[in-house]
Design an enzyme around this catalytic site. Sequence first.
Site, PDB file in Angstrom:
ATOM      1  N   HIS A   1       0.832  -1.208   0.000  1.00 48.00           N
ATOM      2  CA  HIS A   1       0.000   0.000   0.000  1.00 48.00           C
ATOM      3  C   HIS A   1       0.859   1.246   0.000  1.00 48.00           C
ATOM      4  O   HIS A   1       2.044   1.224   0.367  1.00 48.00           O
ATOM      5  CB  HIS A   1      -0.926   0.027   1.213  1.00 48.00           C
ATOM      6  CG  HIS A   1      -0.208   0.191   2.516  1.00 48.00           C
ATOM      7  ND1 HIS A   1       0.208   1.420   2.990  1.00 48.00           N
ATOM      8  CD2 HIS A   1       0.178  -0.721   3.453  1.00 48.00           C
ATOM      9  CE1 HIS A   1       0.808   1.270   4.169  1.00 48.00           C
ATOM     10  NE2 HIS A   1       0.805  -0.014   4.462  1.00 48.00           N
ATOM     11  N   CYS A   2       0.267   2.332  -0.445  1.00 45.98           N
ATOM     12  CA  CYS A   2       0.825   3.665  -0.221  1.00 45.98           C
ATOM     13  C   CYS A   2      -0.284   4.462   0.458  1.00 45.98           C
ATOM     14  O   CYS A   2      -1.274   3.894   0.922  1.00 45.98           O
ATOM     15  CB  CYS A   2       1.307   4.309  -1.523  1.00 45.98           C
ATOM     16  SG  CYS A   2       0.042   4.453  -2.802  1.00 45.98           S
ATOM     17  N   TRP A   3      -0.134   5.764   0.542  1.00 49.95           N
ATOM     18  CA  TRP A   3      -1.103   6.544   1.318  1.00 49.95           C
ATOM     19  C   TRP A   3      -2.504   6.472   0.712  1.00 49.95           C
ATOM     20  O   TRP A   3      -3.490   6.225   1.403  1.00 49.95           O
ATOM     21  CB  TRP A   3      -0.627   7.990   1.424  1.00 49.95           C
ATOM     22  CG  TRP A   3      -1.585   8.879   2.151  1.00 49.95           C
ATOM     23  CD1 TRP A   3      -2.230   9.971   1.658  1.00 49.95           C
ATOM     24  CD2 TRP A   3      -2.019   8.758   3.511  1.00 49.95           C
ATOM     25  NE1 TRP A   3      -3.034  10.548   2.607  1.00 49.95           N
ATOM     26  CE2 TRP A   3      -2.919   9.820   3.771  1.00 49.95           C
ATOM     27  CE3 TRP A   3      -1.734   7.868   4.536  1.00 49.95           C
ATOM     28  CZ2 TRP A   3      -3.537  10.001   4.987  1.00 49.95           C
ATOM     29  CZ3 TRP A   3      -2.350   8.041   5.769  1.00 49.95           C
ATOM     30  CH2 TRP A   3      -3.235   9.091   5.991  1.00 49.95           C
TER      31      TRP A   3
ATOM     32  N   TYR B   1      -3.455   3.346   2.581  1.00 51.88           N
ATOM     33  CA  TYR B   1      -3.477   3.361   4.048  1.00 51.88           C
ATOM     34  C   TYR B   1      -4.514   4.341   4.586  1.00 51.88           C
ATOM     35  O   TYR B   1      -5.098   4.119   5.646  1.00 51.88           O
ATOM     36  CB  TYR B   1      -2.085   3.713   4.577  1.00 51.88           C
ATOM     37  CG  TYR B   1      -1.976   3.611   6.078  1.00 51.88           C
ATOM     38  CD1 TYR B   1      -2.021   2.379   6.723  1.00 51.88           C
ATOM     39  CD2 TYR B   1      -1.830   4.757   6.855  1.00 51.88           C
ATOM     40  CE1 TYR B   1      -1.921   2.284   8.099  1.00 51.88           C
ATOM     41  CE2 TYR B   1      -1.731   4.674   8.239  1.00 51.88           C
ATOM     42  CZ  TYR B   1      -1.779   3.431   8.847  1.00 51.88           C
ATOM     43  OH  TYR B   1      -1.685   3.340  10.214  1.00 51.88           O
TER      44      TYR B   1
END
Length: 255
Positions: free
Chosen positions: A2-4, A31
């Site tokens: 995942h990233c933000w 996230y």
Amino acid sequence: MHCWRGGMRSAAIAWLLDLYGFTVYTLQGGYKAFRNWVLQQFEIKYPLQIIGGYTGSGKTEALLAMKKKGVVVVDLEGLANHKGSAFGSLGLPVQPSTEMFENLLAFELRQAVHKLEQSGQQYIWIESESQRIGNINLQSSFFKQMKEAPYLFIDIPFEERLQFILEWYGKFEKSELINAVLRIRKRLGGLDTKLAVNFLLEDNVEACFSILLKYYDRYYDKSNLADGKVLDKLALPTVDAEQNAYVIISWKQEQ
């Protein structure tokens, strides 16, 4: 993976890892979406049953024994890596951040609801805690639910609790115990702090912990989670996790 926000960065890395034969899952929405989901879990109304008691009552041990017997339990202190007192970090790993604790707790609560549905049980058992467990703060709306939940107080004799505390904490280095005493010196008071430290220096650990246990009993009476409401009380003769788990389960089934 995942990233933000779950955008191109995580998708690109996931594609690359998949190309090299890895099994990859991406977190949809990133996230940020996951954290929103976590916080939403604390707004759900849970059927909580709180178990409380004076320090040294073996509440955590009884709950874990109940869990082994199939009872739905969420162990807050286990997730927090802390037992809640000034001595609560001794012998335990470093605490997670409050954010990580919330992530873990959200999953535990989700799983607990599924277990209730599968088993036909009515309650999620949780130990009485203050809103702060070591360096971690319980999320406000969830803590409010804990304060409003039915509360079972297990009443165990002072000497039994003292021996239990000695068995658990008496093994630690004298310097660690003294530092823990000094962390509560303002609330403990100058005279009792001096006596407790002197007893430790004289290797009289039992006398030291007798002072501390009386302090924690007074502190519990003033600030416990029950918050003045009528309690269910259950007198237990010893700090025996297996025996107490059996008695508590039987008591609840009779309600």
